[in-house]
Motif scaffolding. Structure first.
Motif, PDB file in Angstrom:
ATOM      1  N   VAL A  14       0.805  -1.219   0.000  1.00  0.00           N
ATOM      2  CA  VAL A  14       0.000   0.000   0.000  1.00  0.00           C
ATOM      3  C   VAL A  14       0.839   1.269   0.000  1.00  0.00           C
ATOM      4  CG1 VAL A  14      -2.071  -0.996   1.023  1.00  0.00           C
ATOM      5  CG2 VAL A  14      -0.239  -0.181   2.515  1.00  0.00           C
ATOM      6  N   SER A  15       2.057   1.208   0.520  1.00  0.00           N
ATOM      7  CA  SER A  15       2.904   2.401   0.514  1.00  0.00           C
ATOM      8  C   SER A  15       3.858   2.432  -0.672  1.00  0.00           C
ATOM      9  CB  SER A  15       3.706   2.491   1.818  1.00  0.00           C
ATOM     10  OG  SER A  15       4.619   1.409   1.914  1.00  0.00           O
ATOM     11  N   GLY A  16       3.708   1.472  -1.592  1.00  0.00           N
ATOM     12  CA  GLY A  16       4.519   1.475  -2.800  1.00  0.00           C
ATOM     13  C   GLY A  16       5.783   0.651  -2.729  1.00  0.00           C
ATOM     14  N   GLU A  17       5.979  -0.114  -1.645  1.00  0.00           N
ATOM     15  CA  GLU A  17       7.149  -0.991  -1.570  1.00  0.00           C
ATOM     16  C   GLU A  17       7.037  -2.098  -2.612  1.00  0.00           C
ATOM     17  OE1 GLU A  17       8.075  -2.631   2.287  1.00  0.00           O
ATOM     18  OE2 GLU A  17       7.089  -0.966   3.293  1.00  0.00           O
ATOM     19  N   GLN A  18       8.175  -2.480  -3.172  1.00  0.00           N
ATOM     20  CA  GLN A  18       8.221  -3.554  -4.166  1.00  0.00           C
ATOM     21  C   GLN A  18       8.876  -4.787  -3.559  1.00  0.00           C
ATOM     22  OE1 GLN A  18       7.451  -3.585  -7.913  1.00  0.00           O
ATOM     23  NE2 GLN A  18       7.467  -5.689  -7.125  1.00  0.00           N
ATOM     24  N   ASP A  19       8.240  -5.926  -3.715  1.00  0.00           N
ATOM     25  CA  ASP A  19       8.802  -7.196  -3.245  1.00  0.00           C
ATOM     26  C   ASP A  19       9.634  -7.796  -4.376  1.00  0.00           C
ATOM     27  OD1 ASP A  19       9.362  -9.650  -2.162  1.00  0.00           O
ATOM     28  OD2 ASP A  19       7.309 -10.405  -2.233  1.00  0.00           O
ATOM     29  N   ASP A  20      10.915  -8.036  -4.122  1.00  0.00           N
ATOM     30  CA  ASP A  20      11.820  -8.497  -5.172  1.00  0.00           C
ATOM     31  C   ASP A  20      12.059 -10.004  -5.168  1.00  0.00           C
ATOM     32  OD1 ASP A  20      12.258  -5.975  -6.302  1.00  0.00           O
ATOM     33  OD2 ASP A  20      13.765  -5.477  -4.791  1.00  0.00           O
ATOM     34  N   ARG A  21      11.313 -10.757  -4.372  1.00  0.00           N
ATOM     35  CA  ARG A  21      11.488 -12.205  -4.397  1.00  0.00           C
ATOM     36  C   ARG A  21      11.152 -12.759  -5.783  1.00  0.00           C
ATOM     37  NH1 ARG A  21       7.676 -13.998   0.383  1.00  0.00           N
ATOM     38  NH2 ARG A  21       6.521 -12.228  -0.489  1.00  0.00           N
ATOM     39  N   VAL A  22      11.809 -13.857  -6.134  1.00  0.00           N
ATOM     40  CA  VAL A  22      11.608 -14.472  -7.448  1.00  0.00           C
ATOM     41  C   VAL A  22      10.786 -15.747  -7.287  1.00  0.00           C
ATOM     42  CG1 VAL A  22      12.730 -15.533  -9.437  1.00  0.00           C
ATOM     43  CG2 VAL A  22      13.751 -13.513  -8.357  1.00  0.00           C
ATOM     44  N   PHE A  23       9.660 -15.809  -7.973  1.00  0.00           N
ATOM     45  CA  PHE A  23       8.794 -16.983  -7.937  1.00  0.00           C
ATOM     46  C   PHE A  23       8.790 -17.738  -9.266  1.00  0.00           C
ATOM     47  CE2 PHE A  23       7.385 -14.554  -4.392  1.00  0.00           C
ATOM     48  CZ  PHE A  23       6.735 -15.407  -3.513  1.00  0.00           C
ATOM     49  N   LEU A  24       9.056 -17.042 -10.359  1.00  0.00           N
ATOM     50  CA  LEU A  24       8.918 -17.626 -11.687  1.00  0.00           C
ATOM     51  C   LEU A  24      10.222 -17.523 -12.465  1.00  0.00           C
ATOM     52  CD1 LEU A  24       5.474 -16.063 -12.724  1.00  0.00           C
ATOM     53  CD2 LEU A  24       5.895 -18.134 -11.390  1.00  0.00           C
ATOM     54  N   LYS A  25      10.439 -18.519 -13.336  1.00  0.00           N
ATOM     55  CA  LYS A  25      11.625 -18.520 -14.187  1.00  0.00           C
ATOM     56  C   LYS A  25      11.248 -19.081 -15.548  1.00  0.00           C
ATOM     57  CE  LYS A  25      16.318 -20.431 -14.541  1.00  0.00           C
ATOM     58  NZ  LYS A  25      17.326 -21.308 -13.871  1.00  0.00           N
ATOM     59  N   ARG A  26      11.641 -18.379 -16.575  1.00  0.00           N
ATOM     60  CA  ARG A  26      11.375 -18.832 -17.942  1.00  0.00           C
ATOM     61  C   ARG A  26      12.409 -19.884 -18.339  1.00  0.00           C
ATOM     62  NH1 ARG A  26       6.873 -18.639 -21.162  1.00  0.00           N
ATOM     63  NH2 ARG A  26       7.482 -18.809 -23.348  1.00  0.00           N
ATOM     64  N   GLN A  27      11.948 -20.999 -18.892  1.00  0.00           N
ATOM     65  CA  GLN A  27      12.841 -22.049 -19.376  1.00  0.00           C
ATOM     66  C   GLN A  27      12.332 -22.501 -20.745  1.00  0.00           C
ATOM     67  OE1 GLN A  27      13.145 -26.254 -17.678  1.00  0.00           O
ATOM     68  NE2 GLN A  27      14.989 -25.323 -16.848  1.00  0.00           N
ATOM     69  N   GLY A  28      12.964 -21.992 -21.790  1.00  0.00           N
ATOM     70  CA  GLY A  28      12.485 -22.278 -23.136  1.00  0.00           C
ATOM     71  C   GLY A  28      11.098 -21.698 -23.332  1.00  0.00           C
ATOM     72  N   LYS A  29      10.154 -22.538 -23.752  1.00  0.00           N
ATOM     73  CA  LYS A  29       8.780 -22.089 -23.962  1.00  0.00           C
ATOM     74  C   LYS A  29       7.913 -22.256 -22.717  1.00  0.00           C
ATOM     75  CE  LYS A  29       8.803 -23.089 -28.923  1.00  0.00           C
ATOM     76  NZ  LYS A  29       8.140 -23.833 -30.035  1.00  0.00           N
ATOM     77  N   THR A  30       8.517 -22.741 -21.641  1.00  0.00           N
ATOM     78  CA  THR A  30       7.776 -23.027 -20.416  1.00  0.00           C
ATOM     79  C   THR A  30       8.174 -22.055 -19.317  1.00  0.00           C
ATOM     80  OG1 THR A  30       7.723 -25.375 -20.976  1.00  0.00           O
ATOM     81  CG2 THR A  30       7.274 -24.806 -18.688  1.00  0.00           C
ATOM     82  N   THR A  31       7.215 -21.694 -18.473  1.00  0.00           N
ATOM     83  CA  THR A  31       7.524 -20.927 -17.269  1.00  0.00           C
ATOM     84  C   THR A  31       7.406 -21.859 -16.074  1.00  0.00           C
ATOM     85  OG1 THR A  31       6.728 -18.858 -18.230  1.00  0.00           O
ATOM     86  CG2 THR A  31       6.919 -18.944 -15.836  1.00  0.00           C
ATOM     87  N   LEU A  32       8.419 -21.831 -15.220  1.00  0.00           N
ATOM     88  CA  LEU A  32       8.464 -22.686 -14.042  1.00  0.00           C
ATOM     89  C   LEU A  32       8.260 -21.861 -12.781  1.00  0.00           C
ATOM     90  CD1 LEU A  32      11.638 -24.834 -14.861  1.00  0.00           C
ATOM     91  CD2 LEU A  32       9.243 -25.423 -15.309  1.00  0.00           C
ATOM     92  N   TYR A  33       7.608 -22.471 -11.804  1.00  0.00           N
ATOM     93  CA  TYR A  33       7.543 -21.917 -10.457  1.00  0.00           C
ATOM     94  C   TYR A  33       8.793 -22.398  -9.733  1.00  0.00           C
ATOM     95  CZ  TYR A  33       5.834 -20.935  -5.741  1.00  0.00           C
ATOM     96  OH  TYR A  33       5.698 -20.459  -4.456  1.00  0.00           O
ATOM     97  N   VAL A  34       9.585 -21.467  -9.164  1.00  0.00           N
ATOM     98  CA  VAL A  34      10.887 -21.849  -8.613  1.00  0.00           C
ATOM     99  C   VAL A  34      11.074 -21.464  -7.141  1.00  0.00           C
ATOM    100  CG1 VAL A  34      12.045 -21.827 -10.851  1.00  0.00           C
ATOM    101  CG2 VAL A  34      11.944 -19.707  -9.503  1.00  0.00           C
TER     102      VAL A  34
END
Length: 309
Positions: A157-177
């Protein structure tokens, strides 16, 4: 959002507020909902709340009408539970429902409130089990599973950005990591760098998990409650919730192609007389509380699963 931010800053100046147990508070909007689907919505809220062991962080809000989504009312006062507006309205014909979080807490980036829209077209014809299964799925989306995996969605709500990584592109597929769900995936025998996702990036790939509650193919498995597996509990942990690990449903990753759902078995009024009768009728066992055919007399230990052996 500015109203929420001002309220949060005011609460901080007043001193720390004790956290309260997690719960979902449903507020119905839109077309009237019949007693049976309304009961299913409330039961789904209780079931999803029971997955969470961490408390909801109380917050005082002052949200103008329509800020999160057009047609939502203003939201004001001190919230001690996750408020979810449930609206009955006309959606596209291929949708049962949609769910999303709205404003996110500072620090944790967990939802403050959210909204679920139920498709009014055909809702009265849906069996209670299907409404219950759909609402469990959508409440999980409101908690952030599948809706807060992309970085741009995680802004507080105050504009903070969460930089954790949940997704990764691998070729034509996106993985949850993210680690917790991936660990659960590997414990179940899954391989690779992560969990394959549906093209919408908000569901597990249907061919990878078949009927799991957050599968992109879960809507193809009707007439039963699809399992909330360790994968989805792990995804909740990755977002920052503490979970009740024992609440995960029995689940196995598919070997080969996903099974095709057979026509649902005929269920006698009041449920199956015995587990043998359920098995003979072709019911998928165990039977889960809320599923057609379940009755307490078949659930000897009262854990919500009947005919486990």
């Amino acid at each position: 959002m500015a109203g929420v931010l001002a309220a949060l800053l005011g609460a901080g100046q007043a001193g720390a507020v004790a956290a309260e147990p997690f719960g979902i508070e449903v507020r119905f909007l839109g077309a009237p909902l019949g007693a049976a689907p309304r009961s299913a919505v409330n039961e789904a809220a209780r079931r999803v709340s029971a997955l969470i062991a961490s408390p909801f962080e109380p917050v005082r809000v002052d949200v103008p009408a329509g800020e999160c989504d057009r047609g939502l009312p203003a939201l004001r006062g001190r919230l001690t539970r996750l408020v979810v507006f449930v609206r009955v309205k006309r959606l596209d014909d291929d949708l049962y429902a949609t769910g999303m979080p709205c404003d996110l807490h500072d620090g944790s980036f967990l939802p403050i409130y959210g909204v679920v829209d139920l498709n009014s077209a055909g809702l009265s014809d849906l069996p209670r089990t299907d409404v219950l299964d759909t609402m469990i799925h959508e409440f999980l989306h409101v908690l952030g599973v599948g809706t807060l995996w992309e970085r741009d969605a995680r802004v507080s709500v105050s504009g903070e950005q969460d930089d954790r990584v949940f997704l990764k592109r691998q070729g034509k597929t996106t993985l949850y990591v993210a680690p917790r769900a991936v660990a659960a995936f590997r414990a179940l025998g899954g391989r690779g760098a992560g969990i394959p996702l549906d093209p919408d990036l908000g569901h597990w790939a249907g061919e990878a998990v078949c009927s799991e509650v957050l599968s992109g193919s879960s809507g193809e498995y009707t007439g039963r409650l699809n399992p909330v597996s360790p994968l989805t509990l792990g995804a909740l942990e990755d977002l920052g919730y503490r979970v009740q690990g024992g609440r995960a449903a029995p689940f196995r990753l598919p070997v080969g192609a996903c099974p095709v759902q057979a026509d649902p078995p005929a269920v006698p009024a009041g449920g199956f007389a015995s587990c043998a009768a359920a098995r003979a009728a072709g019911a998928a066992l165990p039977l889960r509380r809320g599923q057609l055919g379940y009755r307490p007399g078949l659930d000897g230990d009262g854990d919500g699963l009947a005919c486990e052996r």
